[in-house]
Design a protein around this motif. Structure first.
Motif, mmCIF file in Angstrom:
data_model
loop_
_atom_site.group_PDB
_atom_site.id
_atom_site.type_symbol
_atom_site.label_atom_id
_atom_site.label_comp_id
_atom_site.label_asym_id
_atom_site.label_seq_id
_atom_site.Cartn_x
_atom_site.Cartn_y
_atom_site.Cartn_z
ATOM 1 N N SER A 43 0.086 0.340 27.386
ATOM 2 C CA SER A 43 -0.053 -0.524 26.212
ATOM 3 C C SER A 43 0.635 -1.865 26.424
ATOM 4 O O SER A 43 0.832 -2.619 25.473
ATOM 5 N N HIS A 44 1.042 -2.112 27.666
ATOM 6 C CA HIS A 44 1.647 -3.393 28.070
ATOM 7 C C HIS A 44 3.045 -3.596 27.495
ATOM 8 O O HIS A 44 3.444 -4.711 27.149
ATOM 9 N N TYR A 45 3.822 -2.499 27.421
ATOM 10 C CA TYR A 45 5.234 -2.565 27.063
ATOM 11 C C TYR A 45 6.027 -2.006 28.236
ATOM 12 O O TYR A 45 5.768 -0.902 28.707
ATOM 13 N N TRP A 46 7.012 -2.773 28.705
ATOM 14 C CA TRP A 46 7.748 -2.386 29.902
ATOM 15 C C TRP A 46 9.055 -1.685 29.542
ATOM 16 O O TRP A 46 9.610 -1.840 28.447
ATOM 17 N N ASP A 47 9.567 -0.923 30.500
ATOM 18 C CA ASP A 47 10.795 -0.149 30.285
ATOM 19 C C ASP A 47 11.956 -1.038 29.845
ATOM 20 O O ASP A 47 12.772 -0.630 29.000
ATOM 21 N N GLU A 48 12.041 -2.235 30.403
ATOM 22 C CA GLU A 48 13.152 -3.134 30.079
ATOM 23 C C GLU A 48 13.190 -3.449 28.583
ATOM 24 O O GLU A 48 14.267 -3.546 27.982
ATOM 25 N N ALA A 49 12.006 -3.584 27.970
ATOM 26 C CA ALA A 49 11.943 -3.881 26.533
ATOM 27 C C ALA A 49 12.469 -2.705 25.712
ATOM 28 O O ALA A 49 13.131 -2.904 24.679
ATOM 29 N N TYR A 50 12.185 -1.493 26.166
ATOM 30 C CA TYR A 50 12.690 -0.310 25.454
ATOM 31 C C TYR A 50 14.203 -0.183 25.619
ATOM 32 O O TYR A 50 14.908 0.178 24.661
ATOM 33 N N GLU A 51 14.689 -0.477 26.809
ATOM 34 C CA GLU A 51 16.132 -0.412 27.044
ATOM 35 C C GLU A 51 16.861 -1.456 26.205
ATOM 36 O O GLU A 51 17.931 -1.181 25.640
ATOM 37 N N GLU A 52 16.292 -2.644 26.111
ATOM 38 C CA GLU A 52 16.889 -3.693 25.269
ATOM 39 C C GLU A 52 16.902 -3.286 23.800
ATOM 40 O O GLU A 52 17.790 -3.683 23.045
ATOM 41 N N ALA A 53 15.906 -2.469 23.402
ATOM 42 C CA ALA A 53 15.837 -1.996 22.009
ATOM 43 C C ALA A 53 16.800 -0.845 21.747
ATOM 44 O O ALA A 53 16.973 -0.429 20.595
ATOM 45 N N GLY A 54 17.414 -0.314 22.832
ATOM 46 C CA GLY A 54 18.413 0.741 22.655
ATOM 47 C C GLY A 54 18.018 2.107 23.151
ATOM 48 O O GLY A 54 18.782 3.075 22.997
ATOM 49 N N ALA A 55 16.847 2.231 23.749
ATOM 50 C CA ALA A 55 16.408 3.533 24.259
ATOM 51 C C ALA A 55 17.075 3.843 25.591
ATOM 52 O O ALA A 55 17.438 2.946 26.354
ATOM 53 N N GLN A 56 17.211 5.134 25.869
ATOM 54 C CA GLN A 56 17.645 5.599 27.182
ATOM 55 C C GLN A 56 16.385 6.007 27.948
ATOM 56 O O GLN A 56 15.675 6.911 27.516
ATOM 57 N N THR A 57 16.094 5.343 29.045
ATOM 58 C CA THR A 57 14.893 5.696 29.806
ATOM 59 C C THR A 57 15.218 6.838 30.763
ATOM 60 O O THR A 57 16.271 6.851 31.405
ATOM 61 N N ILE A 58 14.298 7.795 30.830
ATOM 62 C CA ILE A 58 14.489 9.006 31.626
ATOM 63 C C ILE A 58 13.299 9.186 32.557
ATOM 64 O O ILE A 58 12.144 9.090 32.125
ATOM 65 N N ALA A 59 13.565 9.448 33.810
ATOM 66 C CA ALA A 59 12.500 9.593 34.795
ATOM 67 C C ALA A 59 11.837 10.962 34.744
ATOM 68 O O ALA A 59 10.633 11.096 34.962
ATOM 69 N N ASP A 60 12.632 11.995 34.451
ATOM 70 C CA ASP A 60 12.127 13.372 34.471
ATOM 71 C C ASP A 60 11.754 13.808 33.056
ATOM 72 O O ASP A 60 12.623 14.001 32.203
ATOM 73 N N VAL A 61 10.459 13.980 32.806
ATOM 74 C CA VAL A 61 10.011 14.339 31.457
ATOM 75 C C VAL A 61 10.536 15.710 31.039
ATOM 76 O O VAL A 61 10.754 15.979 29.854
ATOM 77 N N GLU A 62 10.770 16.587 31.997
ATOM 78 C CA GLU A 62 11.302 17.911 31.671
ATOM 79 C C GLU A 62 12.703 17.794 31.062
ATOM 80 O O GLU A 62 13.058 18.513 30.130
ATOM 81 N N GLU A 63 13.480 16.865 31.567
ATOM 82 C CA GLU A 63 14.808 16.606 31.002
ATOM 83 C C GLU A 63 14.678 16.066 29.582
ATOM 84 O O GLU A 63 15.437 16.445 28.680
ATOM 85 N N LEU A 64 13.699 15.181 29.377
ATOM 86 C CA LEU A 64 13.473 14.619 28.038
ATOM 87 C C LEU A 64 13.118 15.715 27.037
ATOM 88 O O LEU A 64 13.697 15.791 25.943
ATOM 89 N N PHE A 65 12.177 16.585 27.413
ATOM 90 C CA PHE A 65 11.796 17.674 26.520
ATOM 91 C C PHE A 65 12.973 18.609 26.237
ATOM 92 O O PHE A 65 13.127 19.123 25.131
ATOM 93 N N SER A 66 13.795 18.832 27.242
ATOM 94 C CA SER A 66 14.928 19.742 27.096
ATOM 95 C C SER A 66 15.978 19.212 26.128
ATOM 96 O O SER A 66 16.536 19.957 25.325
ATOM 97 N N LYS A 67 16.244 17.905 26.179
ATOM 98 C CA LYS A 67 17.326 17.318 25.382
ATOM 99 C C LYS A 67 16.923 16.935 23.964
ATOM 100 O O LYS A 67 17.752 16.933 23.050
ATOM 101 N N ALA A 68 15.658 16.587 23.765
ATOM 102 C CA ALA A 68 15.224 16.043 22.463
ATOM 103 C C ALA A 68 15.158 17.121 21.386
ATOM 104 O O ALA A 68 14.834 18.280 21.652
ATOM 105 N N GLU A 69 15.449 16.707 20.173
ATOM 106 C CA GLU A 69 15.296 17.585 19.001
ATOM 107 C C GLU A 69 13.942 17.343 18.329
ATOM 108 O O GLU A 69 13.392 18.228 17.694
#
Length: 387
Positions: A43-69
């Motif tokens: 959708s033409h949004y880059w990781d840097e923009a999400y990090e600037e917005a306060g998100a933690q970027t994660i490479a492993d989706v399995e880790e993301l699914f494991s940690k998220a509520e």
């Protein structure tokens, strides 16, 4: 609250469930946002923009699914070929999933059962009721507008003739004939698009108000033969699920226009239910060679009996489009709309930085699919023969 936003893995899906603007709002409200790297690129949004917005970027989706509520997604859970496991199998008991689940669709029944077995609390965006206080959360309407526009463009692209009336040195060429079945948000957008391109447009809907809207856009209305008292809910807001005898009457009234149409655009839906089958294989056979069916109701089973979900196929010399993620082809506009809808819903459901489900609330009752390891969605239970 820990919110996870994974990358969509359905083939051709370019949307993402959050944009930097909504991530910033979630973080400011006290949430932690985990964002899979590269999830916004389509959708033409880059990781840097999400990090600037306060998100933690994660490479492993399995880790993301494991940690998220809470997991925010666009499409229903899929099998992840990179991980060689289903997305549901990376999730855990008590985790919230907010996405388009389409639980009544036969293609999703096994997935919904598995969701219940895993103890996942599923909330489906296609269940958001069409009431004034839920308008800002109504992703189905937003995505329907995208699907109506892009789906009609796809249909026009696949026919082998001009859409408008054309005068040339060798004579006149008649405009293409388009028949839109179901003139809700998607159908009206499709109708307006076809009309704007110069096609001759017909439409049909069992709801009188929908026919009035279509007529105001220049469509020629085809009578369905279904009385309003049978067709429309008591509150006048929704189309009813018709018994087979009335579907047969409707098909009989539509068959003449279907047979002469260059494009039949199928967008008839019953909220939370399986889509009505309005084009039988016999009706498809009656269509002219090279004509096109665009079945955007396929997520809920489809209006055409022989549409293949997720595919474009030619049957009886008719091109049948069953693409399941048409809004994803309009990824920039649709992602902006979708991400704001899902954020507004999440905000509505959240109290003291936690999701709190009030089961007596109309919105919650309409979107809840699975809870306490049980399927609770009325439309899904009916479609599964469990009610």
């Amino acid at each position: 609250m820990i919110i996870g936003v994974p990358k969509e893995i359905m083939r051709g899906e370019k949307r993402v469930a959050a944009i930097p603007e909504t991530v910033k709002k979630m973080v400011e409200s006290g949430a932690t946002v985990l964002f899979e790297k590269g999830a916004g690129v389509g959708s033409h949004y880059w990781d840097e923009a999400y990090e600037e917005a306060g998100a933690q970027t994660i490479a492993d989706v399995e880790e993301l699914f494991s940690k998220a509520e809470v997991i925010l997604k666009v499409k229903e859970p899929q099998f992840n070929h990179e991980k060689n496991k289903h997305e549901l199998d990376m999730m855990h008991e008590g985790q919230y999933l907010i996405t388009f689940i389409h639980p009544a669709s036969p293609a999703n029944h096994q997935m919904v059962k598995h969701m219940a077995e895993r103890g996942i609390i599923g909330l489906t965006l296609d269940g958001v009721p069409r009431i004034s206080r839920a308008q800002s959360m109504d992703a189905l309407s937003s995505m329907s507008a995208c699907a109506g526009y892009k789906g009609m463009i796809m249909g026009i692209n696949d026919i082998s003739k001009f859409a408008p009336f054309v005068t040339s040195a060798v004579g006149r060429l008649k405009p293409a004939t388009v028949f839109v079945i179901g003139t809700g948000v998607a159908g009206l957008r499709a109708l307006a698009t076809a009309k704007g391109l110069g096609a001759m447009v017909y439409s049909a809907d069992i709801r009188p108000e929908a026919n009035s809207n279509a007529e105001s856009l220049g469509a020629i209305i085809v009578d369905t033969g279904v009385p309003a008292e049978i067709a429309v809910s008591a509150d006048g807001k929704h189309a009813n699920q018709l018994p087979e005898k009335w579907l047969e009457i409707e098909r009989d009234h539509l068959k003449e226009t279907i047979a002469k149409a260059d494009i039949v655009f199928c967008s008839a839906l019953i909220q939370g239910k399986v889509a009505p089958v309005l084009l039988t294989e016999e009706l498809v056979e009656s269509m002219n060679p090279g004509s096109v069916i665009v079945d955007i109701s396929i997520d809920q089973g489809g209006n055409c009996a022989i549409t293949t979900p997720g595919a474009v196929e030619t049957k009886h010399d008719v091109i049948i489009q069953g693409i399941k993620n048409i809004p994803g082809m309009l990824s920039t506009s649709s992602t902006i709309m979708f991400s704001k809808n899902i954020h507004n819903l999440l905000t509505y459901l959240t109290k003291d930085n936690e999701i709190a489900l009030d089961l007596s609330d109309e919105i919650v009752a309409s979107i809840l699919v699975t809870k306490d390891s049980k399927i609770v969605h009325e439309g899904a239970l009916e479609a599964m023969g469990l009610k």
